[in-house]
Design an enzyme around this catalytic site. Sequence first.
Site, PDB file in Angstrom:
ATOM      1  N   ASN A  11       0.879  -1.309  -0.091  1.00  0.00           N
ATOM      2  CA  ASN A  11       0.059  -0.083   0.002  1.00  0.00           C
ATOM      3  C   ASN A  11       0.936   1.128  -0.014  1.00  0.00           C
ATOM      4  O   ASN A  11       1.426   1.792   1.106  1.00  0.00           O
ATOM      5  CB  ASN A  11      -0.769   0.087   1.194  1.00  0.00           C
ATOM      6  CG  ASN A  11      -1.722   1.208   1.470  1.00  0.00           C
ATOM      7  OD1 ASN A  11      -1.707   1.991   0.372  1.00  0.00           O
ATOM      8  ND2 ASN A  11      -2.274   1.346   2.377  1.00  0.00           N
ATOM      9  N   LYS A  13       0.170   4.428  -0.396  1.00  0.00           N
ATOM     10  CA  LYS A  13      -0.372   5.524   0.027  1.00  0.00           C
ATOM     11  C   LYS A  13      -0.043   6.637  -1.043  1.00  0.00           C
ATOM     12  O   LYS A  13      -0.180   6.701  -1.934  1.00  0.00           O
ATOM     13  CB  LYS A  13      -0.074   5.765   1.434  1.00  0.00           C
ATOM     14  CG  LYS A  13      -0.158   4.404   2.375  1.00  0.00           C
ATOM     15  CD  LYS A  13       0.194   4.955   3.918  1.00  0.00           C
ATOM     16  CE  LYS A  13      -0.089   3.758   4.579  1.00  0.00           C
ATOM     17  NZ  LYS A  13      -0.311   3.708   5.839  1.00  0.00           N
ATOM     18  N   HIS A  99      -9.955   1.515   4.735  1.00  0.00           N
ATOM     19  CA  HIS A  99      -8.776   1.960   5.153  1.00  0.00           C
ATOM     20  C   HIS A  99      -8.772   2.904   6.311  1.00  0.00           C
ATOM     21  O   HIS A  99      -9.673   3.712   6.151  1.00  0.00           O
ATOM     22  CB  HIS A  99      -7.655   2.159   4.330  1.00  0.00           C
ATOM     23  CG  HIS A  99      -6.029   2.311   5.032  1.00  0.00           C
ATOM     24  ND1 HIS A  99      -5.716   3.253   6.021  1.00  0.00           N
ATOM     25  CD2 HIS A  99      -5.218   1.201   4.903  1.00  0.00           C
ATOM     26  CE1 HIS A  99      -4.585   2.960   6.163  1.00  0.00           C
ATOM     27  NE2 HIS A  99      -4.170   2.067   5.619  1.00  0.00           N
ATOM     28  N   GLU A 101      -7.175   5.393   7.418  1.00  0.00           N
ATOM     29  CA  GLU A 101      -6.764   6.622   6.937  1.00  0.00           C
ATOM     30  C   GLU A 101      -7.917   7.304   6.135  1.00  0.00           C
ATOM     31  O   GLU A 101      -8.054   8.339   6.282  1.00  0.00           O
ATOM     32  CB  GLU A 101      -5.683   6.645   6.284  1.00  0.00           C
ATOM     33  CG  GLU A 101      -4.047   6.367   7.156  1.00  0.00           C
ATOM     34  CD  GLU A 101      -2.929   5.888   6.409  1.00  0.00           C
ATOM     35  OE1 GLU A 101      -3.011   5.805   5.147  1.00  0.00           O
ATOM     36  OE2 GLU A 101      -2.263   5.510   7.082  1.00  0.00           O
ATOM     37  N   GLU A 168      -5.832  -4.373  10.640  1.00  0.00           N
ATOM     38  CA  GLU A 168      -4.889  -3.310  10.885  1.00  0.00           C
ATOM     39  C   GLU A 168      -5.235  -2.441  11.950  1.00  0.00           C
ATOM     40  O   GLU A 168      -6.190  -1.557  11.946  1.00  0.00           O
ATOM     41  CB  GLU A 168      -5.034  -2.427   9.951  1.00  0.00           C
ATOM     42  CG  GLU A 168      -4.426  -3.002   8.381  1.00  0.00           C
ATOM     43  CD  GLU A 168      -3.722  -2.086   7.509  1.00  0.00           C
ATOM     44  OE1 GLU A 168      -2.768  -2.451   6.944  1.00  0.00           O
ATOM     45  OE2 GLU A 168      -4.416  -1.211   7.107  1.00  0.00           O
ATOM     46  N   GLY A 174       1.969   2.735  10.980  1.00  0.00           N
ATOM     47  CA  GLY A 174       3.122   3.839  10.918  1.00  0.00           C
ATOM     48  C   GLY A 174       3.619   4.006  12.139  1.00  0.00           C
ATOM     49  O   GLY A 174       4.439   5.003  12.238  1.00  0.00           O
ATOM     50  N   SER A 211       2.858  -1.348  10.531  1.00  0.00           N
ATOM     51  CA  SER A 211       4.192  -1.395  10.826  1.00  0.00           C
ATOM     52  C   SER A 211       5.008  -2.893  10.718  1.00  0.00           C
ATOM     53  O   SER A 211       5.992  -3.302  11.262  1.00  0.00           O
ATOM     54  CB  SER A 211       4.693  -1.004  12.226  1.00  0.00           C
ATOM     55  OG  SER A 211       3.869   0.332  12.407  1.00  0.00           O
TER      56      SER A 211
HETATM   57  P1  PGA Z   1       2.310   0.605   7.566  1.00  0.00           P
HETATM   58  O1  PGA Z   1       0.992   0.856   7.030  1.00  0.00           O
HETATM   59  O2  PGA Z   1       2.923  -0.448   7.211  1.00  0.00           O
HETATM   60  O3  PGA Z   1       3.195   1.885   7.021  1.00  0.00           O
HETATM   61  O4  PGA Z   1       2.016   0.823   8.962  1.00  0.00           O
HETATM   62  C1  PGA Z   1       0.201  -0.115   6.996  1.00  0.00           C
HETATM   63  C2  PGA Z   1      -0.984   0.202   6.074  1.00  0.00           C
HETATM   64  O5  PGA Z   1      -1.576   1.346   6.482  1.00  0.00           O
HETATM   65  O6  PGA Z   1      -1.651  -0.542   5.457  1.00  0.00           O
END
Ligand code: PGA
Length: 250
Positions: A11, A13, A99, A101, A168, A174, A211
């Site tokens: 992903n 982003k 997601h 976000e 998640e 993150g 992460s």
């Molecule tokens: P990250 O993001 O690996 O940077 O923690 C995972 C995600 O948001 O799908």
Amino acid sequence: MTNNKMYFIANWKMFGDLKILKSLNIVIKINKLRKFKHAKIIYCPPYTLLHNFVQKFKKTKIEVGAQNCHQLDTNGPFTGSINSKMIKNLGCKYVILGHSENRIEGEKNSIINKKISISLKNNLKIIFCIGENLNEKKSNKTKKIISNQITQCLKKIKNIKNIIFAYEPVWSIGTGIIPKSKDLYNNILFIKHLLKKKFKAKNPIVLYGGSVNPNNIKELREIKVIDGFLIGGSSQNSNKFIDIIKKTFI
Ligand code: PGA
């Protein structure tokens, strides 16, 4: 791994530009090796790179998905939006939905439900994200939250075999923090049981995301109920991404 395939979904982003395409060659090379034949790689770059990624991976087994879509599949006056038909038309096979976000930006379960429904209708496979935030975890609401997200977002959806679930926890995205192995095992198992019981899923695919990196992958790969990983930050660097794949199998 309970599905014969281990998923590695990148992903990206809001990262990436045309210059980065070259760095994908090494991933294509690794993907062809026999020892990684169980690795299923899917890239979800920003909309601006979808076409380039589809072209880049044309003669490979690597597939491409978008990171979100509009809840309608008709054309219309929705500035800045892209619908599932357009995504399918580009040659993408997947779309990430739900997601955190996007949930933080106000996306509700009812909207995610519409997006899932319309995307399935347009023959996209869904990478559906669920997970609790820190407050919910601290007040022991994780299972309740996950269960509500699944039930509400999958309302009236009969066939869930084209949905990949990504657990998640919001507090691990993150942050460099991953859940305790025991908690992760229990939560993934809880999701699988729920899907089998409520949605008659035979062998649901449930990934972990948050992460994931080359340093913690060996710990994560020991949790055998996990069918793969949704990887943000560490997937944008091809060497790191490959390192994660290698360490999962070797
Ligand atoms: P990250 O993001 O690996 O940077 O923690 C995972 C995600 O948001 O799908």
